[in-house]
Design a protein around this motif. Structure first.
Motif, mmCIF file in Angstrom:
data_model
loop_
_atom_site.group_PDB
_atom_site.id
_atom_site.type_symbol
_atom_site.label_atom_id
_atom_site.label_comp_id
_atom_site.label_asym_id
_atom_site.label_seq_id
_atom_site.Cartn_x
_atom_site.Cartn_y
_atom_site.Cartn_z
ATOM 1 N N UNK A 1 72.232 0.376 -39.006
ATOM 2 C CA UNK A 1 71.578 0.740 -40.228
ATOM 3 C C UNK A 1 71.064 -0.489 -40.952
ATOM 4 N N UNK A 2 69.851 -0.388 -41.655
ATOM 5 C CA UNK A 2 69.318 -1.493 -42.397
ATOM 6 C C UNK A 2 70.207 -1.821 -43.577
ATOM 7 N N UNK A 3 70.349 -3.156 -43.875
ATOM 8 C CA UNK A 3 71.143 -3.564 -45.015
ATOM 9 C C UNK A 3 70.430 -3.169 -46.289
ATOM 10 N N UNK A 4 71.089 -2.358 -47.160
ATOM 11 C CA UNK A 4 70.493 -1.851 -48.385
ATOM 12 C C UNK A 4 71.395 -2.214 -49.546
ATOM 13 N N UNK A 5 70.797 -2.690 -50.636
ATOM 14 C CA UNK A 5 71.573 -3.048 -51.815
ATOM 15 C C UNK A 5 71.988 -1.781 -52.548
ATOM 16 N N UNK A 6 73.234 -1.735 -52.992
ATOM 17 C CA UNK A 6 73.739 -0.622 -53.774
ATOM 18 C C UNK A 6 73.836 -1.077 -55.219
ATOM 19 N N UNK A 138 63.743 5.490 -31.576
ATOM 20 C CA UNK A 138 65.181 5.684 -31.760
ATOM 21 C C UNK A 138 65.751 4.662 -32.739
ATOM 22 N N UNK A 139 65.346 3.419 -32.586
ATOM 23 C CA UNK A 139 65.824 2.374 -33.497
ATOM 24 C C UNK A 139 65.357 2.637 -34.920
ATOM 25 N N UNK A 140 64.132 3.150 -35.050
ATOM 26 C CA UNK A 140 63.599 3.467 -36.379
ATOM 27 C C UNK A 140 64.367 4.610 -37.015
ATOM 28 N N UNK A 156 52.998 -8.453 -24.537
ATOM 29 C CA UNK A 156 53.622 -7.359 -25.262
ATOM 30 C C UNK A 156 54.881 -7.902 -25.940
ATOM 31 N N UNK A 157 54.930 -7.796 -27.264
ATOM 32 C CA UNK A 157 56.026 -8.354 -28.045
ATOM 33 C C UNK A 157 56.766 -7.265 -28.816
ATOM 34 N N UNK A 158 58.059 -7.477 -29.008
ATOM 35 C CA UNK A 158 58.871 -6.625 -29.871
ATOM 36 C C UNK A 158 59.297 -7.467 -31.072
ATOM 37 N N UNK A 159 58.947 -7.027 -32.259
ATOM 38 C CA UNK A 159 59.348 -7.709 -33.490
ATOM 39 C C UNK A 159 60.434 -6.873 -34.167
ATOM 40 N N UNK A 160 61.646 -7.395 -34.192
ATOM 41 C CA UNK A 160 62.756 -6.699 -34.853
ATOM 42 C C UNK A 160 62.890 -7.277 -36.262
#
Length: 213
Positions: A1-6, A138-140, A156-160
């Motif tokens: 999961x993406x880091x989200x500020x609470x 899936x990652x999204x 072909x590149x993957x940018x994470x």
């Protein structure tokens, strides 16, 4: 999961829910001493971020059902962000102490394969480019920001742009190697890291080594 500020108010709710039975809006309102509207707004934000889940409890008779809120595992993890940084280094040091470098490589390879299997089971095509597109989807869905782009050289590149392992990176970059091998296994082509956020790049970028489909 993406880091989200609470928000501070949201964190108060998280702390009230973690380790306790699910609670209603009324119970949270009483505990926090604020308005019902304020609690409802915070719960909405927390639910959207994946930190709380709502369940409906139907009471006996004809009474209206009530909504209960509980904290998710993501909320629990958010309470100990610093502690997570100790976990991977501690595991790696323990493995090195017990079995040396060869044992560490075997363990990391097995972890990579387990993660690859998690995604591969939900991918329905054999073509590498199509597998890449499905993996990104899936990652999204898990909250990641991942792009597939073709640069001016036709690579072909993957940018994470987000990293689920950001709080667990150790000096050996063990989880980075796990991530790279997982990508290669799922896509079905060798993957090479050409940029790394830990070396000053905006994000980690991987090159899919071109071969004939």
């Amino acid at each position: 999961m993406t880091e989200i500020a609470i928000s501070p108010a949201g964190m108060r709710i998280v702390k009230l829910l973690v380790g306790n039975m699910p609670q209603t809006v009324a119970e949270l309102t009483d505990a926090m001493g604020v308005t019902r509207t304020a609690v409802t707004e915070q719960l909405g934000d927390l639910a959207a971020a994946g930190f709380v889940e709502r369940e409906t409890e139907r009471l006996p008779g004809r009474g209206r059902p009530r909504h209960l809120y509980r904290a998710t595992d993501a909320a629990l993890a958010s309470l100990f962000p610093g502690n997570q940084r100790l976990l991977v280094p501690a595991f790696c040091d323990a493995i090195l102490g017990l079995g040396g470098e060869a044992m560490l490589k075997r363990v990391l390879r097995r972890v990579s394969r387990a993660m690859a299997q998690h995604y591969s089971e939900r991918i329905t095509t054999k073509k590498p480019h199509e597998r890449l597109r499905q993996l990104i989807q899936l990652l999204s869905e898990e909250g990641g920001l991942v792009d597939a782009v073709e640069d001016e050289h036709g690579r072909l590149l993957i940018r994470k742009r987000t990293c689920p392992f950001i709080s667990m990176v150790d000096s050996r970059r063990s989880v980075c190697h796990v991530d790279q091998e997982m990508l290669s296994t799922v896509v079905g082509r060798p993957v090479r890291r050409i940029d790394c956020r830990h070396e000053g790049a905006a994000c980690c970028t991987f090159e899919i080594v071109a071969t004939a489909d």
